[in-house]
Design a protein around this motif. Structure first.
Motif, PDB file in Angstrom:
ATOM      1  N   PRO A  45       0.888  -1.148   0.008  1.00 35.15           N
ATOM      2  CA  PRO A  45      -0.035   0.007  -0.142  1.00 35.15           C
ATOM      3  C   PRO A  45       0.898   1.191   0.271  1.00 35.15           C
ATOM      4  N   ILE A  46       0.361   2.286  -0.790  1.00 31.52           N
ATOM      5  CA  ILE A  46       0.854   3.578  -0.618  1.00 31.52           C
ATOM      6  C   ILE A  46       0.695   4.268   0.671  1.00 31.52           C
ATOM      7  N   PRO A  47       1.759   5.060   1.331  1.00 31.32           N
ATOM      8  CA  PRO A  47       1.520   5.508   2.515  1.00 31.32           C
ATOM      9  C   PRO A  47       0.925   6.830   2.476  1.00 31.32           C
ATOM     10  N   PHE A  48      -0.204   6.990   3.311  1.00 32.13           N
ATOM     11  CA  PHE A  48      -0.897   8.362   3.236  1.00 32.13           C
ATOM     12  C   PHE A  48      -0.912   8.819   4.662  1.00 32.13           C
ATOM     13  N   GLU A  49      -0.987  10.174   4.857  1.00 28.21           N
ATOM     14  CA  GLU A  49      -1.252  11.009   6.116  1.00 28.21           C
ATOM     15  C   GLU A  49      -2.761  10.586   6.340  1.00 28.21           C
ATOM     16  N   ASP A  50      -3.094  10.864   7.652  1.00 29.30           N
ATOM     17  CA  ASP A  50      -4.806  10.969   7.924  1.00 29.30           C
ATOM     18  C   ASP A  50      -5.517  12.114   7.334  1.00 29.30           C
ATOM     19  N   GLU A  51      -4.871  13.292   7.047  1.00 27.05           N
ATOM     20  CA  GLU A  51      -5.667  14.676   6.475  1.00 27.05           C
ATOM     21  C   GLU A  51      -6.149  14.327   5.272  1.00 27.05           C
ATOM     22  N   VAL A  52      -7.391  14.730   5.130  1.00 28.88           N
ATOM     23  CA  VAL A  52      -8.217  14.755   3.976  1.00 28.88           C
ATOM     24  C   VAL A  52      -7.922  16.121   3.035  1.00 28.88           C
ATOM     25  N   VAL A  53      -7.562  15.718   1.802  1.00 30.66           N
ATOM     26  CA  VAL A  53      -7.177  16.789   0.981  1.00 30.66           C
ATOM     27  C   VAL A  53      -8.233  17.087  -0.149  1.00 30.66           C
ATOM     28  N   ALA A  54      -9.094  15.930  -0.431  1.00 32.76           N
ATOM     29  CA  ALA A  54     -10.142  16.085  -1.232  1.00 32.76           C
ATOM     30  C   ALA A  54     -11.267  15.147  -0.919  1.00 32.76           C
ATOM     31  N   LEU A  55     -12.650  15.639  -1.348  1.00 26.74           N
ATOM     32  CA  LEU A  55     -13.698  14.814  -1.217  1.00 26.74           C
ATOM     33  C   LEU A  55     -14.064  14.202  -2.589  1.00 26.74           C
ATOM     34  N   VAL A  56     -14.396  13.190  -2.826  1.00 29.74           N
ATOM     35  CA  VAL A  56     -14.944  12.720  -4.121  1.00 29.74           C
ATOM     36  C   VAL A  56     -16.387  12.557  -3.996  1.00 29.74           C
ATOM     37  N   GLU A  57     -17.234  13.311  -4.774  1.00 28.73           N
ATOM     38  CA  GLU A  57     -18.572  13.277  -4.618  1.00 28.73           C
ATOM     39  C   GLU A  57     -18.995  12.293  -5.744  1.00 28.73           C
ATOM     40  N   TYR A  58     -20.093  11.439  -5.353  1.00 28.66           N
ATOM     41  CA  TYR A  58     -20.884  10.616  -6.276  1.00 28.66           C
ATOM     42  C   TYR A  58     -21.681  11.746  -7.127  1.00 28.66           C
ATOM     43  N   ARG A  59     -22.486  11.364  -8.360  1.00 30.79           N
ATOM     44  CA  ARG A  59     -22.839  12.216  -9.068  1.00 30.79           C
ATOM     45  C   ARG A  59     -24.109  12.749  -8.218  1.00 30.79           C
ATOM     46  N   ASP A  60     -24.759  12.140  -7.430  1.00 28.82           N
ATOM     47  CA  ASP A  60     -25.939  12.567  -7.018  1.00 28.82           C
ATOM     48  C   ASP A  60     -25.679  13.370  -5.509  1.00 28.82           C
ATOM     49  N   GLY A  61     -24.219  13.602  -5.407  1.00 27.61           N
ATOM     50  CA  GLY A  61     -23.867  14.401  -4.184  1.00 27.61           C
ATOM     51  C   GLY A  61     -23.697  13.846  -3.045  1.00 27.61           C
ATOM     52  N   THR A  62     -23.832  12.327  -2.805  1.00 24.93           N
ATOM     53  CA  THR A  62     -23.337  11.741  -1.617  1.00 24.93           C
ATOM     54  C   THR A  62     -21.608  11.488  -1.939  1.00 24.93           C
ATOM     55  N   ILE A  63     -21.053  11.089  -0.649  1.00 23.34           N
ATOM     56  CA  ILE A  63     -19.657  10.911  -0.589  1.00 23.34           C
ATOM     57  C   ILE A  63     -19.130   9.564  -1.109  1.00 23.34           C
ATOM     58  N   LEU A  64     -18.456   9.401  -2.102  1.00 22.83           N
ATOM     59  CA  LEU A  64     -18.069   8.187  -2.469  1.00 22.83           C
ATOM     60  C   LEU A  64     -16.746   7.658  -2.017  1.00 22.83           C
ATOM     61  N   ASP A  65     -15.736   8.919  -1.629  1.00 25.40           N
ATOM     62  CA  ASP A  65     -14.398   8.579  -1.301  1.00 25.40           C
ATOM     63  C   ASP A  65     -13.996   9.577  -0.733  1.00 25.40           C
ATOM     64  N   VAL A  66     -12.797   9.690  -0.047  1.00 24.30           N
ATOM     65  CA  VAL A  66     -12.017  10.944   0.307  1.00 24.30           C
ATOM     66  C   VAL A  66     -10.525  10.560  -0.267  1.00 24.30           C
ATOM     67  N   ILE A  67      -9.817  11.654  -0.624  1.00 25.02           N
ATOM     68  CA  ILE A  67      -8.696  11.551  -0.895  1.00 25.02           C
ATOM     69  C   ILE A  67      -7.530  12.057   0.134  1.00 25.02           C
ATOM     70  N   ARG A  68      -6.499  11.183   0.573  1.00 26.29           N
ATOM     71  CA  ARG A  68      -5.860  11.713   1.840  1.00 26.29           C
ATOM     72  C   ARG A  68      -4.376  12.405   1.279  1.00 26.29           C
ATOM     73  N   LYS A  69      -3.705  13.109   2.381  1.00 26.01           N
ATOM     74  CA  LYS A  69      -2.575  13.899   1.758  1.00 26.01           C
ATOM     75  C   LYS A  69      -1.607  12.732   1.662  1.00 26.01           C
TER      76      LYS A  69
ATOM     77  N   SER B  38      13.191   4.250  -7.092  1.00 27.61           N
ATOM     78  CA  SER B  38      12.319   3.626  -8.161  1.00 27.61           C
ATOM     79  C   SER B  38      11.168   4.552  -8.304  1.00 27.61           C
ATOM     80  N   LYS B  39      10.536   4.582  -9.478  1.00 24.93           N
ATOM     81  CA  LYS B  39       9.249   5.001  -9.691  1.00 24.93           C
ATOM     82  C   LYS B  39       8.120   4.445  -9.032  1.00 24.93           C
ATOM     83  N   VAL B  40       8.168   3.203  -8.619  1.00 21.38           N
ATOM     84  CA  VAL B  40       7.173   2.509  -7.829  1.00 21.38           C
ATOM     85  C   VAL B  40       7.717   2.070  -6.503  1.00 21.38           C
ATOM     86  N   ILE B  41       8.701   2.934  -5.874  1.00 23.66           N
ATOM     87  CA  ILE B  41       9.280   2.805  -4.493  1.00 23.66           C
ATOM     88  C   ILE B  41       8.178   2.397  -3.295  1.00 23.66           C
ATOM     89  N   HIS B  42       7.025   3.047  -3.359  1.00 23.57           N
ATOM     90  CA  HIS B  42       5.900   2.524  -2.260  1.00 23.57           C
ATOM     91  C   HIS B  42       5.252   1.160  -2.686  1.00 23.57           C
TER      92      HIS B  42
END
Lengths: 515, 101
Positions: A488-512, B34-38
């Protein structure tokens, strides 16, 4: 709180936005609401010219101030000058905390990254984000999280009043002094102005920027004088060479051609391939090749397309000219041939983005779509698709009409190579869901084709097919067998973007992204 | 094998990896970019170290710039760089290399 796709949506953001979590593609169907409305200042009786001599004066007349929401459209694509022209002046006036609500943004807008650093721009709401803005979002530089919406979702948000645009800026190839704007006839023709139509009808102030002022009345107008406050003439609204490409890339890549062939056979072997069927594809190499490959089976079986939806390119226009397509309903033009075509062909018409894909109006074209061919950065074993975060976890994509057409079409087809470099496309769990798996029907790769088991009817339809049909898990196993299983790619907890579904409900969030 | 002189193999093209081996300071020292290091850094590191181990390389400084190569490519680039550094450009034990995979 977890949504129905198992995505964790932090309660904090549900509280702050007043949104609900995603509960399925039909969750809000047939629900009632009252549409939003703009504040209008009516015209004088003397029919005076609305032309204002500079962007600075227009901003002053609109009462520009901190915290405003601005609407922009992306019909000039990578050749757009409008966003930067306007925002440069906004910055020079010392205005701050602006939210840019664009139908899409790209590398033409790298300059906005500087304004994010300076605090002039505090948030982005868009259906597409590429280049430096994507990095700015992923590294947490925005004061408030970005909101990612599909094309249909953006119009819905405007019409329902989730977004209230203070000023809409409409770049128009031609306009008259009273505000009638058209997408053709000037030096920066873009074919249609579909994405700006909702902005013009729902923003308090509407400004048309043009580099070609024409005689009144400029008709038939895509943006009407009834909605326009001011007209501003600038030297150039865009770079015509980057607005459309004159040379269509016809793929010679054997892998893309093979996938295109699979897609074409999925279509012709399906129960929906009958006279009058409807069809949409994007502008990618494989997708364009599908359009061409359909020609022969259509001619052989006497089947023609009832309507095709844009992004429109030469290949589709040629098919119309040869009697294989009855109507083209166009919300986006991809090449100069298509622009010339829409000017002279009465069966090739411009539509609004609400007509195209809004899930909360009384009927959109996507709801009557048979086939759509779409791309993907990742597809997981639940058929969820990611088209927004790259393999490094950074925002660099565009849902565009992807979730809208997938939801509407009877048969939505995702086409993507099974691996790109060392990155498997089919995986256990996509980084970010932009299109829910329950709206995705077929996944076509160079190694095989998977049909969503939710579609028992389609599984049955291809039971005797000679296409290499397998399960999505088998596709994943082939991919992981070649690349290895990704960590898995490591992320912080902080939310940087909200992904809305077309009806306005929240589909997912993108983290820092973790630095 | 003994790393006698600096040697390189591979390119910086997409899906390739550039491997540079140099005489070490008494152990194996690996620097990986690497480009895919993670997603694949751990696995790429393991493949490189495993390949060096099979070639009996115990003293080397290895620098790898990976552009999203598959394991087979990385293995081949490491082997080529090691043989070049040992001055062995013919009489490569191909069968042995193939067996060891």
């Amino acid at each position: 709180m977890r949504n129905s796709l198992g995505r964790e949506i932090p309660d904090e953001w549900l509280r702050k936005t007043g949104k609900e979590v995603y509960r399925g593609p039909s969750f809000r169907c047939e629900s009632s609401y009252r549409k939003a409305a703009p504040t209008v200042r009516s015209a004088r009786l003397d029919g005076h010219s609305k032309v204002v001599d500079s962007i600075r004066s227009v901003l002053e007349k609109c009462g520009v101030h901190d915290g405003m929401y601005f609407g922009f459209h992306h019909h000039f694509r990578d050749g757009d000058y409008v966003i930067n022209l306007v925002m440069k002046e906004v910055a020079a006036m010392g205005v701050r905390d602006i939210t840019i609500c664009a139908s899409s943004m790209g590398t033409a807008h790298d300059y906005i990254d500087e304004l994010i650093e300076q605090g002039v721009v505090s948030s982005i709401q868009s259906s597409g984000v590429r280049g430096r803005i994507g990095e700015a979002i992923s590294y947490g530089k925005l004061k408030r999280p970005a909101v990612i919406r599909s094309h249909g979702g953006r119009v819905r948000a405007i019409e329902e009043g989730d977004i209230h645009l203070d000023i809409a800026f409409v770049g128009a190839p031609t306009c008259d002094e009273y505000g009638n704007a058209r997408p053709v006839g000037g030096k920066s023709d873009c074919g249609v102005l579909s994405y700006s139509m909702a902005d013009a009808r729902y923003a308090d102030k509407v400004v048309v920027l043009t580099d070609c002022l024409v005689l009144f009345p400029n008709v038939p107008a895509s943006i009407s004088m009834t909605d326009v406050d001011y007209v501003c003439v600038v030297d150039e609204i865009g770079d015509p060479k980057k607005i459309v490409s004159n040379v269509i890339r016809e793929t010679k890549d054997v892998r893309e051609l093979m996938m295109a062939d699979y897609c074409a056979r999925i279509i012709t072997e399906s129960p929906y391939f009958r006279d009058g069927f409807s069809f949409q594809t994007g502008g990618g190499g494989a997708a364009l090749a599908v359009t061409k490959l359909l020609r022969r089976p259509m001619e052989e079986s006497g089947v023609s397309i009832g309507f095709a939806i844009g992004g429109i390119m030469k290949a589709m226009c040629d098919m119309m000219d040869d009697g294989l397509v009855k109507k083209i309903v166009d919300a986006q033009v991809f090449d100069s041939f298509a622009i010339e075509h829409i000017k002279r062909n009465p069966n090739h018409v411009e539509i609004s983005t609400s007509e195209y894909a809004n899930p909360m109006n009384k009927g959109a074209y996507v709801n009557r779509l048979d086939f759509v061919i779409l791309g993907a950065l990742e597809v997981d074993v639940d058929f969820n698709v990611n088209v927004i975060t790259g393999s490094d976890g950074i925002v660099r994509g565009a849902p565009g009409g992807h979730p809208d057409t997938a939801a509407g079409a009877r048969c939505s087809i995702i086409v993507a190579p099974l691996i790109r470099g060392r990155i498997p496309t089919v995986c256990d769990r996509v980084l970010t869901v932009t299109t829910p798996g329950e709206t995705v029907d077929v996944v076509v790769t160079d190694y095989g084709i998977a049909i969503n088991p939710r579609r028992a009817d389609l599984l049955e339809a291809y039971k005797y097919s000679r296409l290499p049909i397998m399960t999505i898990e088998e596709l994943r196993d082939i991919a992981y067998g070649i690349t290895g299983r990704p960590d898995p790619i490591p992320f912080e907890d902080e939310v940087v973007a909200l992904v809305e579904y077309r009806d306005g409900t929240i589909l997912d969030v993108i983290r820092k992204i973790k630095e | 094998m003994i790393i006698e002189k600096p040697a390189a193999a591979g390119t910086l093209e997409s899906c390739d990896a550039q491997v540079i081996v140099e005489p070490g300071n008494g152990g194996v020292e690996l620097e990986l970019d690497s480009k895919v290091i993670h997603q694949f850094g751990r696995q790429i590191r393991a493949v490189i170290l495993d390949t060096l181990c099979r070639l009996d390389v115990t003293d080397a400084k290895v620098t790898v710039k990976d552009m999203g190569a598959l394991d087979c490519t990385i293995r081949a680039r490491v082997e080529a760089a090691v043989y070049r550094s040992a001055g062995q450009t013919d009489q490569i034990p191909w069968e042995k290399l193939a067996d060891e995979k």
